[in-house]
Design a protein around this motif. Structure first.
Motif, mmCIF file in Angstrom:
data_model
loop_
_atom_site.group_PDB
_atom_site.id
_atom_site.type_symbol
_atom_site.label_atom_id
_atom_site.label_comp_id
_atom_site.label_asym_id
_atom_site.label_seq_id
_atom_site.Cartn_x
_atom_site.Cartn_y
_atom_site.Cartn_z
ATOM 1 N N GLU A 1 0.832 -1.210 0.000
ATOM 2 C CA GLU A 1 0.000 0.000 0.000
ATOM 3 C C GLU A 1 0.868 1.262 0.000
ATOM 4 O O GLU A 1 0.563 2.242 -0.684
ATOM 5 C CB GLU A 1 -0.947 -0.014 1.213
ATOM 6 C CG GLU A 1 -2.055 -1.056 1.045
ATOM 7 C CD GLU A 1 -2.915 -1.244 2.291
ATOM 8 O OE1 GLU A 1 -2.482 -0.848 3.392
ATOM 9 O OE2 GLU A 1 -4.021 -1.802 2.144
ATOM 10 N N VAL A 2 1.969 1.215 0.753
ATOM 11 C CA VAL A 2 2.880 2.371 0.767
ATOM 12 C C VAL A 2 3.432 2.618 -0.643
ATOM 13 O O VAL A 2 3.499 3.759 -1.105
ATOM 14 C CB VAL A 2 4.018 2.156 1.791
ATOM 15 C CG1 VAL A 2 5.091 3.236 1.640
ATOM 16 C CG2 VAL A 2 3.465 2.152 3.212
ATOM 17 N N ALA A 3 3.769 1.548 -1.339
ATOM 18 C CA ALA A 3 4.285 1.693 -2.713
ATOM 19 C C ALA A 3 3.249 2.348 -3.621
ATOM 20 O O ALA A 3 3.587 3.199 -4.454
ATOM 21 C CB ALA A 3 4.701 0.331 -3.268
ATOM 22 N N MET A 4 1.968 1.996 -3.435
ATOM 23 C CA MET A 4 0.920 2.623 -4.245
ATOM 24 C C MET A 4 0.761 4.090 -3.876
ATOM 25 O O MET A 4 0.619 4.956 -4.740
ATOM 26 C CB MET A 4 -0.416 1.884 -4.051
ATOM 27 C CG MET A 4 -0.479 0.569 -4.795
ATOM 28 S SD MET A 4 -2.160 -0.087 -4.868
ATOM 29 C CE MET A 4 -2.312 -0.824 -3.256
ATOM 30 N N GLN A 5 0.790 4.357 -2.544
ATOM 31 C CA GLN A 5 0.658 5.729 -2.065
ATOM 32 C C GLN A 5 1.767 6.626 -2.617
ATOM 33 O O GLN A 5 1.536 7.771 -2.986
ATOM 34 C CB GLN A 5 0.770 5.727 -0.542
ATOM 35 C CG GLN A 5 -0.321 6.444 0.172
ATOM 36 C CD GLN A 5 -0.507 5.870 1.578
ATOM 37 O OE1 GLN A 5 0.361 5.166 2.094
ATOM 38 N NE2 GLN A 5 -1.641 6.159 2.178
ATOM 39 N N GLU A 6 2.985 6.083 -2.670
ATOM 40 C CA GLU A 6 4.142 6.873 -3.122
ATOM 41 C C GLU A 6 4.286 6.875 -4.637
ATOM 42 O O GLU A 6 5.253 7.412 -5.173
ATOM 43 C CB GLU A 6 5.417 6.326 -2.461
ATOM 44 C CG GLU A 6 5.429 6.551 -0.953
ATOM 45 C CD GLU A 6 6.676 5.984 -0.270
ATOM 46 O OE1 GLU A 6 7.440 5.258 -0.945
ATOM 47 O OE2 GLU A 6 6.863 6.259 0.931
ATOM 48 N N GLY A 7 3.355 6.215 -5.331
ATOM 49 C CA GLY A 7 3.373 6.225 -6.787
ATOM 50 C C GLY A 7 4.411 5.308 -7.404
ATOM 51 O O GLY A 7 4.721 5.419 -8.585
ATOM 52 N N ARG A 8 4.951 4.358 -6.606
ATOM 53 C CA ARG A 8 5.898 3.381 -7.166
ATOM 54 C C ARG A 8 5.169 2.194 -7.788
ATOM 55 O O ARG A 8 5.758 1.378 -8.478
ATOM 56 C CB ARG A 8 6.850 2.874 -6.063
ATOM 57 C CG ARG A 8 7.881 3.912 -5.644
ATOM 58 C CD ARG A 8 8.792 3.387 -4.550
ATOM 59 N NE ARG A 8 8.164 3.433 -3.240
ATOM 60 C CZ ARG A 8 7.967 2.378 -2.445
ATOM 61 N NH1 ARG A 8 8.360 1.182 -2.821
ATOM 62 N NH2 ARG A 8 7.378 2.519 -1.272
ATOM 63 N N ALA A 9 3.868 2.072 -7.502
ATOM 64 C CA ALA A 9 3.051 1.002 -8.087
ATOM 65 C C ALA A 9 1.626 1.508 -8.238
ATOM 66 O O ALA A 9 1.228 2.477 -7.571
ATOM 67 C CB ALA A 9 3.078 -0.234 -7.194
ATOM 68 N N ASP A 10 0.861 0.857 -9.139
ATOM 69 C CA ASP A 10 -0.512 1.286 -9.400
ATOM 70 C C ASP A 10 -1.536 0.363 -8.770
ATOM 71 O O ASP A 10 -2.635 0.782 -8.418
ATOM 72 C CB ASP A 10 -0.749 1.342 -10.916
ATOM 73 C CG ASP A 10 0.260 2.249 -11.595
ATOM 74 O OD1 ASP A 10 0.235 3.460 -11.306
ATOM 75 O OD2 ASP A 10 1.100 1.748 -12.370
ATOM 76 N N ILE A 11 -1.204 -0.920 -8.691
ATOM 77 C CA ILE A 11 -2.125 -1.886 -8.100
ATOM 78 C C ILE A 11 -1.308 -2.856 -7.245
ATOM 79 O O ILE A 11 -0.080 -2.922 -7.367
ATOM 80 C CB ILE A 11 -2.921 -2.688 -9.173
ATOM 81 C CG1 ILE A 11 -2.012 -3.617 -9.994
ATOM 82 C CG2 ILE A 11 -3.664 -1.737 -10.106
ATOM 83 C CD1 ILE A 11 -2.760 -4.470 -11.026
ATOM 84 N N GLY B 1 -10.574 5.714 -6.049
ATOM 85 C CA GLY B 1 -10.804 6.832 -6.962
ATOM 86 C C GLY B 1 -9.897 6.849 -8.181
ATOM 87 O O GLY B 1 -9.970 7.773 -8.981
ATOM 88 N N ASP B 2 -9.049 5.831 -8.321
ATOM 89 C CA ASP B 2 -8.174 5.760 -9.501
ATOM 90 C C ASP B 2 -8.980 5.156 -10.654
ATOM 91 O O ASP B 2 -8.946 3.955 -10.895
ATOM 92 C CB ASP B 2 -6.937 4.913 -9.175
ATOM 93 C CG ASP B 2 -5.881 4.997 -10.262
ATOM 94 O OD1 ASP B 2 -6.214 5.425 -11.395
ATOM 95 O OD2 ASP B 2 -4.724 4.625 -9.977
ATOM 96 N N THR B 3 -9.716 6.011 -11.361
ATOM 97 C CA THR B 3 -10.680 5.494 -12.331
ATOM 98 C C THR B 3 -10.012 4.874 -13.557
ATOM 99 O O THR B 3 -10.514 3.902 -14.095
ATOM 100 C CB THR B 3 -11.665 6.590 -12.801
ATOM 101 O OG1 THR B 3 -10.905 7.747 -13.157
ATOM 102 C CG2 THR B 3 -12.637 6.948 -11.706
ATOM 103 N N ARG B 4 -8.842 5.388 -13.976
ATOM 104 C CA ARG B 4 -8.160 4.786 -15.131
ATOM 105 C C ARG B 4 -7.873 3.324 -14.829
ATOM 106 O O ARG B 4 -8.171 2.418 -15.616
ATOM 107 C CB ARG B 4 -6.829 5.492 -15.436
ATOM 108 C CG ARG B 4 -5.998 4.716 -16.498
ATOM 109 C CD ARG B 4 -4.605 5.293 -16.783
ATOM 110 N NE ARG B 4 -3.529 4.695 -16.029
ATOM 111 C CZ ARG B 4 -2.624 3.826 -16.505
ATOM 112 N NH1 ARG B 4 -2.683 3.410 -17.758
ATOM 113 N NH2 ARG B 4 -1.662 3.365 -15.737
ATOM 114 N N VAL B 5 -7.323 3.066 -13.653
ATOM 115 C CA VAL B 5 -6.934 1.712 -13.290
ATOM 116 C C VAL B 5 -8.176 0.847 -13.032
ATOM 117 O O VAL B 5 -8.233 -0.307 -13.453
ATOM 118 C CB VAL B 5 -5.985 1.760 -12.070
ATOM 119 C CG1 VAL B 5 -5.777 0.379 -11.485
ATOM 120 C CG2 VAL B 5 -4.644 2.363 -12.495
ATOM 121 N N ALA B 6 -9.200 1.419 -12.383
ATOM 122 C CA ALA B 6 -10.429 0.660 -12.117
ATOM 123 C C ALA B 6 -11.061 0.197 -13.430
ATOM 124 O O ALA B 6 -11.561 -0.928 -13.528
ATOM 125 C CB ALA B 6 -11.413 1.507 -11.313
#
Ligand SMILES: NCc1[nH]cc(CCC(=O)O)c1CC(=O)O
Length: 306
Positions: A66-76, A207-212
């Motif tokens: 989750e930290v990686a997603m928060q910091e933008g190092r991963a998307d899912i 809220g990441d609609t592109r990825v959803a």
């Protein structure tokens, strides 16, 4: 040309298999999409000396992803659904639930084909309170011993002779191509798996609609219904690694059937319940079966020991 989609994953063989599987499904659903893995180490992987039940701490396997997603190092992030706590950290959501593999637990032994065949006092390795409670109920004579670590580690401990048998989720063993090691598949409703067992879940930033939108293509409606019912039951009962809760929901033409149990690992006492519901009301069904279990005295068994 859209940005690559990066998948945060744990580094165990099973986690990498599951992340690769999600990557392959996404590439197939969206030709031209670049999908990459971001392998990470989590606290749940590093703490191997104590049982998860004694450490507590929800989401031990999720935090670093989750930290990686928060910091933008991963998307899912890709998880085994049964390791995902009932309520996620704020800012995250489960987006896709993949079609379920065999949700059953498997009995694995080099010498015996079934639990019934085990000799008196045999050693069985499992740190899961749910598995311990069900083993005790069937065979009060067995010695239940701790067994932690990833799937390959657990199989190696069996092969080293520490146990006559171990219990593992069939899904994990099957995915690693080791399904032949399962001597009997412990079928529901006689033996119940963990809520969500056998299903893979994809977590995203809320809220990441592109990825959803990308993930909608790989979501499985029936698996979502079944696991929503199991997870609603688990949440209602305050489920965690510190209590023994089993649940399995069958999706049929007419609706859903949810089987569940609450057990006591010490005594082997099991309280069981089941109910059906029309149409797609998984959360109502989960709450109904949870109430039936409480009605039969489950609250006493749900107080965490020690
Ligand atoms: N507790 C760890 C864990 N989390 C998911 C799986 C297996 C895969 C799955 O259930 O989807 C396992 C191993 C096991 O319980 O044997």
């Amino acid at each position: 040309m859209t940005a690559p989609l990066r998948i945060a994953t744990r580094k165990s063989a099973l986690a990498l298999w599951q992340a690769e599987h999600v990557a392959a499904l996404l590439r197939q659903a969206h030709p031209g999409l670049v999908v990459e893995l971001v392998p990470l180490s989590t606290r749940g992987d590093e703490i191997l000396d104590r049982s998860l039940a004694t450490i507590g701490g929800k989401g031990l396997f999720l935090k670093e992803l989750e930290v990686a997603m928060q910091e933008g190092r991963a998307d899912i992030a890709v998880h085994s659904l049964k390791d995902v706590p009932a309520s996620l950290e704020p800012g995250f959501a489960l987006s896709a639930i993949l079609p379920r593999a065999d949700a059953a637990d498997g009995f694995i032994s080099n010498d015996y084909a079934t639990i019934a065949e085990l000799p008196n006092g045999a050693r069985v390795g499992t740190s899961s309170l749910r598995r311990q409670a069900q083993l005790r109920a069937l065979r009060p004579d067995l010695q239940l011993l701790d067994l932690r670590g990833n799937v390959n580690t657990r199989l190696a401990r069996l092969d080293e002779g520490h146990y006559e048998a171990i219990i593992l989720a069939c899904a994990g063993v099957d995915r690693l191509g080791l399904g032949g090691r399962v001597r009997s598949r412990l079928a529901s409703p006689d033996w119940l798996p963990a809520p969500g067992q056998g299903a893979i879940a994809v977590e995203i930033r809320e809220g990441d609609t592109r990825v959803a939108e990308l993930l909608a293509a790989i979501d499985d409606a029936d698996t979502r219904l079944a696991t929503d019912a199991e997870r609603a039951l688990n949440e209602q009962l305050g489920g965690s690694c510190a209590v023994a809760i089993g649940a399995f929901c069958v999706v049929a033409e007419f609706g859903l059937t949810l089987h569940a149990l609450v057990g006591d690992a010490g005594s082997g006492e099991l309280i069981v319940a089941q109910a059906d519901i029309d149409g797609d009301k998984p959360v109502e069904l989960g709450h109904e079966v949870a109430a039936m279990l409480i009605q039969q005295g489950a609250a006493e068994l749900l107080k965490p020991q020690r």
